[in-house]
Motif scaffolding. Structure first.
Motif, PDB file in Angstrom:
ATOM      1  N   ASN A 106      -9.240   8.067   6.860  1.00 25.09           N
ATOM      2  CA  ASN A 106      -8.442   7.252   7.977  1.00 25.09           C
ATOM      3  C   ASN A 106      -9.104   5.899   8.560  1.00 25.09           C
ATOM      4  OD1 ASN A 106      -6.786   9.703   8.279  1.00 25.09           O
ATOM      5  ND2 ASN A 106      -8.280  10.699   9.771  1.00 25.09           N
ATOM      6  N   GLN A 107      -8.242   5.333   9.034  1.00 24.47           N
ATOM      7  CA  GLN A 107      -8.720   3.929   9.446  1.00 24.47           C
ATOM      8  C   GLN A 107      -7.895   3.770  10.846  1.00 24.47           C
ATOM      9  OE1 GLN A 107      -8.438   0.494   6.921  1.00 24.47           O
ATOM     10  NE2 GLN A 107     -10.186   1.482   5.349  1.00 24.47           N
ATOM     11  N   HIS A 139      -3.605   6.699   7.543  1.00 25.56           N
ATOM     12  CA  HIS A 139      -4.306   7.901   6.772  1.00 25.56           C
ATOM     13  C   HIS A 139      -4.006   7.410   5.318  1.00 25.56           C
ATOM     14  CE1 HIS A 139      -5.298  12.009   5.759  1.00 25.56           C
ATOM     15  NE2 HIS A 139      -3.872  11.953   5.077  1.00 25.56           N
ATOM     16  N   ASP A 140      -4.989   7.964   4.504  1.00 22.63           N
ATOM     17  CA  ASP A 140      -4.978   7.564   3.075  1.00 22.63           C
ATOM     18  C   ASP A 140      -4.352   9.075   2.435  1.00 22.63           C
ATOM     19  OD1 ASP A 140      -5.450   7.505   0.412  1.00 22.63           O
ATOM     20  OD2 ASP A 140      -7.127   6.001   0.587  1.00 22.63           O
ATOM     21  N   ASN A 141      -2.993   9.214   1.984  1.00 24.36           N
ATOM     22  CA  ASN A 141      -2.670  10.150   1.358  1.00 24.36           C
ATOM     23  C   ASN A 141      -3.319  10.533   0.183  1.00 24.36           C
ATOM     24  OD1 ASN A 141      -0.569  10.675   3.648  1.00 24.36           O
ATOM     25  ND2 ASN A 141       0.638   9.033   2.665  1.00 24.36           N
ATOM     26  N   GLN A 190       0.696   5.198  -0.615  1.00 21.12           N
ATOM     27  CA  GLN A 190      -0.513   5.778  -0.529  1.00 21.12           C
ATOM     28  C   GLN A 190      -0.833   5.981   1.202  1.00 21.12           C
ATOM     29  OE1 GLN A 190      -3.616   3.628  -2.501  1.00 21.12           O
ATOM     30  NE2 GLN A 190      -5.429   4.859  -1.559  1.00 21.12           N
ATOM     31  N   PHE A 191      -0.465   5.038   1.877  1.00 23.90           N
ATOM     32  CA  PHE A 191      -0.977   5.021   3.218  1.00 23.90           C
ATOM     33  C   PHE A 191       0.323   5.281   4.281  1.00 23.90           C
ATOM     34  CE2 PHE A 191      -4.047   2.380   1.059  1.00 23.90           C
ATOM     35  CZ  PHE A 191      -5.560   2.790   1.672  1.00 23.90           C
ATOM     36  N   GLN A 192       0.018   5.938   5.235  1.00 25.42           N
ATOM     37  CA  GLN A 192       0.939   6.444   6.129  1.00 25.42           C
ATOM     38  C   GLN A 192       0.305   6.110   7.735  1.00 25.42           C
ATOM     39  OE1 GLN A 192       1.480  10.734   5.949  1.00 25.42           O
ATOM     40  NE2 GLN A 192       2.951  10.757   7.550  1.00 25.42           N
ATOM     41  N   ASN A 223      -6.860   9.886  -0.704  1.00 28.66           N
ATOM     42  CA  ASN A 223      -8.205  10.029  -0.591  1.00 28.66           C
ATOM     43  C   ASN A 223      -8.560  10.971   0.636  1.00 28.66           C
ATOM     44  OD1 ASN A 223      -8.777   8.737  -3.052  1.00 28.66           O
ATOM     45  ND2 ASN A 223      -8.395   6.814  -2.108  1.00 28.66           N
ATOM     46  N   ARG A 259       0.792  -1.372  -0.068  1.00 24.43           N
ATOM     47  CA  ARG A 259      -0.030  -0.099  -0.044  1.00 24.43           C
ATOM     48  C   ARG A 259       1.010   1.291   0.009  1.00 24.43           C
ATOM     49  NH1 ARG A 259      -5.225  -1.271   4.036  1.00 24.43           N
ATOM     50  NH2 ARG A 259      -5.742  -3.188   3.217  1.00 24.43           N
TER      51      ARG A 259
END
Length: 217
Positions: free
Chosen positions: A130-131, A123-125, A93-95, A127, A90
């Motif tokens: 957050n999850q 965090h979705d950089n 894209q994800f942090q 879009n 991922r």
């Protein structure tokens, strides 16, 4: 069986820093007579303020170690494995990000209990969403007075990618100097005992809840 968390009384620290497990890092000095002020009955114990403070991996791993009853290095390994599993294929894209969430509950006009917890989220950089990935060990502190002890039945945690709900039932034991409290009823508190030059007051036993939403992180 209730467990008691003993909190040091000596030093009062500014409210803004992250609360440390086992210490009153969210306590600040106030005039003791202020804790005698009245508020409306319906406001007592009601959540009235939320704080979100940027945190880091160290704080989260320390909290995770406390929650699991393991060493820091063991918790660091678990956290790294969780991150790699979640982030696989991922990046970038994800942090992975961290935050300290605090919820305040009134005791009276100048004294509040504070529930706090470390949260790890993704965090979705691209879009912006957050999850929630994981939460650490929740803990209770106080602002506006000296917390002698917090006694509770344990924390319940219900965590998924969208929300994290934390609750506990307990009461605070609060230290008040004898010269201030002598012969005075303090709103929201009941006299429990005397120790040295202080009296110990308690809050009512209540259930405290905090819900964290991924969208608000």
């Amino acid at each position: 069986m209730k467990k008691a968390i003993i909190i040091l009384l000596a030093t009062s620290i500014a409210l803004s820093p992250v609360i440390a497990k086992g210490a009153v890092a969210n306590t600040f000095e106030v005039k003791q007579e202020n804790i005698q002020q009245n508020i409306q009955d319906e406001e007592v114990g009601v959540p009235y303020k939320v704080e979100k403070l940027e945190s880091n991996e160290y704080n989260f791993v320390k909290s995770l170690a406390e929650s699991k009853g393991i060493s820091y290095s063991g918790a660091k390994k678990l956290n790294d494995e969780n991150t790699m599993k979640y982030m696989k294929a991922r990046v970038p894209q994800f942090q992975t990000m961290y935050t300290t969430e605090k919820q305040y509950y009134r005791v009276n006009n100048s004294v509040s209990l504070v529930m706090a917890v470390e949260v790890k989220y993704i965090h979705d950089n691209f879009n912006g969403g957050n999850q929630i990935a994981s939460v650490g060990e929740p803990y209770m502190g106080i602002s506006g007075a000296r917390l002698y002890r917090w006694s509770e039945s344990g924390f319940n945690k219900d965590v998924n990618i969208n929300t994290a709900r934390i609750s506990t039932t307990g009461q605070a034991y609060i230290e008040v100097s004898n010269d201030i409290s002598a012969g005075i009823d303090i709103p929201g508190l009941s006299l429990s005992s005397s120790i040295g030059y202080s009296k110990i007051y308690t809050t009512n036993v209540k259930t405290y809840e905090m819900t964290i939403y991924a969208l608000s992180l």
